[in-house]
Design an enzyme around this catalytic site. Structure first.
Site, PDB file in Angstrom:
ATOM      1  N   ASP A 166      -2.352   4.006  -4.211  1.00  0.00           N
ATOM      2  CA  ASP A 166      -2.945   3.140  -3.490  1.00  0.00           C
ATOM      3  C   ASP A 166      -1.923   1.590  -3.418  1.00  0.00           C
ATOM      4  O   ASP A 166      -1.781   1.321  -2.490  1.00  0.00           O
ATOM      5  CB  ASP A 166      -4.202   2.950  -3.919  1.00  0.00           C
ATOM      6  CG  ASP A 166      -5.069   1.988  -2.996  1.00  0.00           C
ATOM      7  OD1 ASP A 166      -4.825   2.388  -1.750  1.00  0.00           O
ATOM      8  OD2 ASP A 166      -5.820   1.058  -3.240  1.00  0.00           O
ATOM      9  N   HIS A 203       0.973  -1.143   0.035  1.00  0.00           N
ATOM     10  CA  HIS A 203      -0.136   0.052   0.001  1.00  0.00           C
ATOM     11  C   HIS A 203       0.812   1.207  -0.178  1.00  0.00           C
ATOM     12  O   HIS A 203       1.682   1.636   0.915  1.00  0.00           O
ATOM     13  CB  HIS A 203      -0.741  -0.040   1.196  1.00  0.00           C
ATOM     14  CG  HIS A 203      -1.772   1.166   1.275  1.00  0.00           C
ATOM     15  ND1 HIS A 203      -2.947   1.294   0.305  1.00  0.00           N
ATOM     16  CD2 HIS A 203      -1.904   2.180   2.050  1.00  0.00           C
ATOM     17  CE1 HIS A 203      -3.357   2.520   0.571  1.00  0.00           C
ATOM     18  NE2 HIS A 203      -2.921   2.942   1.935  1.00  0.00           N
ATOM     19  N   GLY A 217       2.268   5.043   4.401  1.00  0.00           N
ATOM     20  CA  GLY A 217       1.759   5.629   5.491  1.00  0.00           C
ATOM     21  C   GLY A 217       0.408   5.148   5.707  1.00  0.00           C
ATOM     22  O   GLY A 217      -0.141   4.407   4.956  1.00  0.00           O
ATOM     23  N   GLU A 218      -0.133   5.582   6.814  1.00  0.00           N
ATOM     24  CA  GLU A 218      -1.571   4.898   7.320  1.00  0.00           C
ATOM     25  C   GLU A 218      -2.651   5.561   6.171  1.00  0.00           C
ATOM     26  O   GLU A 218      -2.434   6.799   5.596  1.00  0.00           O
ATOM     27  CB  GLU A 218      -1.723   5.264   8.626  1.00  0.00           C
ATOM     28  CG  GLU A 218      -1.013   4.573   9.855  1.00  0.00           C
ATOM     29  CD  GLU A 218      -1.392   5.009  11.118  1.00  0.00           C
ATOM     30  OE1 GLU A 218      -2.493   5.475  11.193  1.00  0.00           O
ATOM     31  OE2 GLU A 218      -0.930   4.406  11.970  1.00  0.00           O
ATOM     32  N   SER A 219      -3.532   4.791   5.908  1.00  0.00           N
ATOM     33  CA  SER A 219      -4.570   5.248   5.220  1.00  0.00           C
ATOM     34  C   SER A 219      -5.142   6.425   5.589  1.00  0.00           C
ATOM     35  O   SER A 219      -5.181   6.856   6.726  1.00  0.00           O
ATOM     36  CB  SER A 219      -5.829   4.252   5.210  1.00  0.00           C
ATOM     37  OG  SER A 219      -6.781   4.737   4.215  1.00  0.00           O
ATOM     38  N   GLY A 220      -5.382   7.460   4.611  1.00  0.00           N
ATOM     39  CA  GLY A 220      -5.829   8.678   5.052  1.00  0.00           C
ATOM     40  C   GLY A 220      -4.873  10.083   5.476  1.00  0.00           C
ATOM     41  O   GLY A 220      -5.143  10.929   5.862  1.00  0.00           O
ATOM     42  N   ILE A 221      -3.740   9.500   5.672  1.00  0.00           N
ATOM     43  CA  ILE A 221      -2.626  10.466   5.993  1.00  0.00           C
ATOM     44  C   ILE A 221      -2.143  11.342   5.209  1.00  0.00           C
ATOM     45  O   ILE A 221      -1.452  12.725   5.348  1.00  0.00           O
ATOM     46  CB  ILE A 221      -1.345   9.880   6.543  1.00  0.00           C
ATOM     47  CG1 ILE A 221      -0.613  10.518   7.486  1.00  0.00           C
ATOM     48  CG2 ILE A 221      -0.547   9.260   5.491  1.00  0.00           C
ATOM     49  CD1 ILE A 221       0.462   9.775   8.364  1.00  0.00           C
ATOM     50  N   GLY A 222      -2.569  11.317   3.785  1.00  0.00           N
ATOM     51  CA  GLY A 222      -2.124  12.363   2.668  1.00  0.00           C
ATOM     52  C   GLY A 222      -1.261  12.057   1.777  1.00  0.00           C
ATOM     53  O   GLY A 222      -0.576  12.797   1.070  1.00  0.00           O
ATOM     54  N   LYS A 223      -1.168  10.495   1.400  1.00  0.00           N
ATOM     55  CA  LYS A 223      -0.043  10.211   0.318  1.00  0.00           C
ATOM     56  C   LYS A 223      -0.693  10.598  -0.955  1.00  0.00           C
ATOM     57  O   LYS A 223       0.128  11.274  -1.934  1.00  0.00           O
ATOM     58  CB  LYS A 223      -0.089   8.855   0.462  1.00  0.00           C
ATOM     59  CG  LYS A 223       0.365   8.241   1.921  1.00  0.00           C
ATOM     60  CD  LYS A 223       0.840   6.863   1.730  1.00  0.00           C
ATOM     61  CE  LYS A 223      -0.751   5.923   1.298  1.00  0.00           C
ATOM     62  NZ  LYS A 223      -1.583   6.158   2.604  1.00  0.00           N
ATOM     63  N   SER A 224      -1.823  10.549  -1.264  1.00  0.00           N
ATOM     64  CA  SER A 224      -2.250  10.827  -2.631  1.00  0.00           C
ATOM     65  C   SER A 224      -2.410  12.113  -2.828  1.00  0.00           C
ATOM     66  O   SER A 224      -2.553  12.837  -3.839  1.00  0.00           O
ATOM     67  CB  SER A 224      -3.891  10.307  -2.859  1.00  0.00           C
ATOM     68  OG  SER A 224      -3.956   8.768  -2.665  1.00  0.00           O
ATOM     69  N   ARG A 242      17.314  15.019  12.893  1.00  0.00           N
ATOM     70  CA  ARG A 242      17.509  16.378  12.343  1.00  0.00           C
ATOM     71  C   ARG A 242      18.687  16.650  11.543  1.00  0.00           C
ATOM     72  O   ARG A 242      19.013  18.021  10.927  1.00  0.00           O
ATOM     73  CB  ARG A 242      17.427  17.527  13.378  1.00  0.00           C
ATOM     74  CG  ARG A 242      16.061  17.194  14.151  1.00  0.00           C
ATOM     75  CD  ARG A 242      15.960  18.250  15.495  1.00  0.00           C
ATOM     76  NE  ARG A 242      16.043  19.495  15.233  1.00  0.00           N
ATOM     77  CZ  ARG A 242      15.786  20.581  15.993  1.00  0.00           C
ATOM     78  NH1 ARG A 242      15.652  20.462  16.884  1.00  0.00           N
ATOM     79  NH2 ARG A 242      15.706  21.729  15.406  1.00  0.00           N
ATOM     80  N   GLU A 285      -6.971   8.284  -5.931  1.00  0.00           N
ATOM     81  CA  GLU A 285      -8.294   8.369  -5.153  1.00  0.00           C
ATOM     82  C   GLU A 285      -8.053   9.410  -4.285  1.00  0.00           C
ATOM     83  O   GLU A 285      -7.278   9.506  -3.318  1.00  0.00           O
ATOM     84  CB  GLU A 285      -8.628   6.880  -4.378  1.00  0.00           C
ATOM     85  CG  GLU A 285      -9.874   7.208  -3.361  1.00  0.00           C
ATOM     86  CD  GLU A 285      -9.758   6.004  -2.329  1.00  0.00           C
ATOM     87  OE1 GLU A 285     -10.482   6.090  -1.521  1.00  0.00           O
ATOM     88  OE2 GLU A 285      -8.835   5.038  -2.469  1.00  0.00           O
TER      89      GLU A 285
END
Length: 309
Positions: free
Chosen positions: A178, A139, A154-161, A244, A203
């Protein structure tokens, strides 16, 4: 490991099939290398790799011509009865009637290529190594940024797309959203691509599915891309210590291959597209021998040395 049919090989390499009555859809290749059966034509079959594509070059053909017909048929019989997947003649050479009859008898596809032998072997091996490479699906989003393949996870909905969409608007190219199919084509190279169903689609929650190729043009998409770097997006954690300086690279592993990995914390106000671009350019600089973190470290050490004098 995936299998490749002889039909796919014929279409990809533009081969002429001299025995179309043989069902090439049912003959499957499972080995990415090829074999030139020179020793086998001389009668030596120990350690014979019969599961490989067998290629007859000019040297093999000239040797065959020196044999008597009785000896030739004997060699053909032993070679073609060993359940080889196919036989390919390079340089537009045509088989003699005895070879063709025995190929038909043992249901071995007899194919002809216009290419010279070395080029044909190299192209078949290269293509088969990609097609038969170990493959996993993960994913994530894969984008070509300044020529570097950046896999955003990253987790679903974190802003990858959303990050990928902003990168596309800035002139970079989408490979897949996706689901990323990763193939290990060598011990150092991983190649990512999109499943055929989701190719060129993104998506966006709240909007739905968008067609990147239709909206932004063909220059905004790409079919395959080497995976050079991984960026893992995660929610900002005040109690966590983030790197850093970047003096030492962190890695993640896919199919036994290590890939440079950066963990990027997400919080309001951070422009992900610019961060990804900067990471890609910094990675390229490191490949070219310049490491900004080490340069800063050396300057600090030199300054400390001066102060101690």
């Amino acid at each position: 490991m995936y299998g490749v049919t002889i039909t796919e090989l014929i279409h990809k390499m533009n081969l002429k099939n001299l025995l179309p009555e043989i069902d090439t859809d049912k003959i499957v290749l499972s080995h990415p290398d090829v074999n030139r059966p020179a020793l086998q034509l001389a009668g030596f079959f120990d350690h014979f790799d019969k599961e490989r594509v067998q290629i007859i070059g000019l040297v093999e053909s000239e040797y065959i011509k020196t044999l008597s017909r009785e000896r030739r048929v004997e060699v053909y019989e032993r070679l073609l009865s060993s359940e080889i997947p196919c036989i390919v003649l390079s340089r537009s050479q045509m088989p003699d009637d005895d070879m063709l009859d025995l190929c038909k008898h043992y249901k071995v596809p007899c194919l002809v290529s216009e290419q010279n032998t070395s080029d044909l072997m190299a192209e078949v091996i290269r293509w088969l190594k990609v097609k038969l490479a170990p493959c996993i699906s993960i994913h994530g989003v894969l984008v070509d940024v300044f020529g570097e393949g950046v896999l955003i996870m990253g987790e679903s909905g974190i802003g990858k797309s959303e990050a990928a969409l902003e990168l596309i608007k800035r002139g970079h190219r989408l490979v897949t959203d996706d689901v990323v199919e990763i193939r290990k084509v060598s011990d150092e190279t991983l190649v990512g691509r999109a499943p055929d169903i989701t190719k060129h689609f993104i998506e966006l929650r709240g909007i739905g599915i968008i067609d990147v190729k239709a909206l932004f043009g063909v220059e905004s998409v790409k079919d395959t891309q080497n995976i050079d770097m991984v960026i893992k997006l995660e929610d900002w954690d005040r109690d966590k210590e983030y790197d850093r300086l970047g003096l030492e690279d962190q890695y993640t592993e896919f199919l036994g291959n290590k890939v440079v990995c950066h963990n990027i914390p997400i919080r309001p106000g951070r422009n992900l597209a610019i961060i990804v671009e900067s990471a890609a350019v910094n990675y390229r600089q490191k490949k070219m021998g310049y490491n900004a973190a080490k340069e800063l470290y050396n300057r600090v050490q030199a300054n400390l040395g001066k102060n101690m004098i």
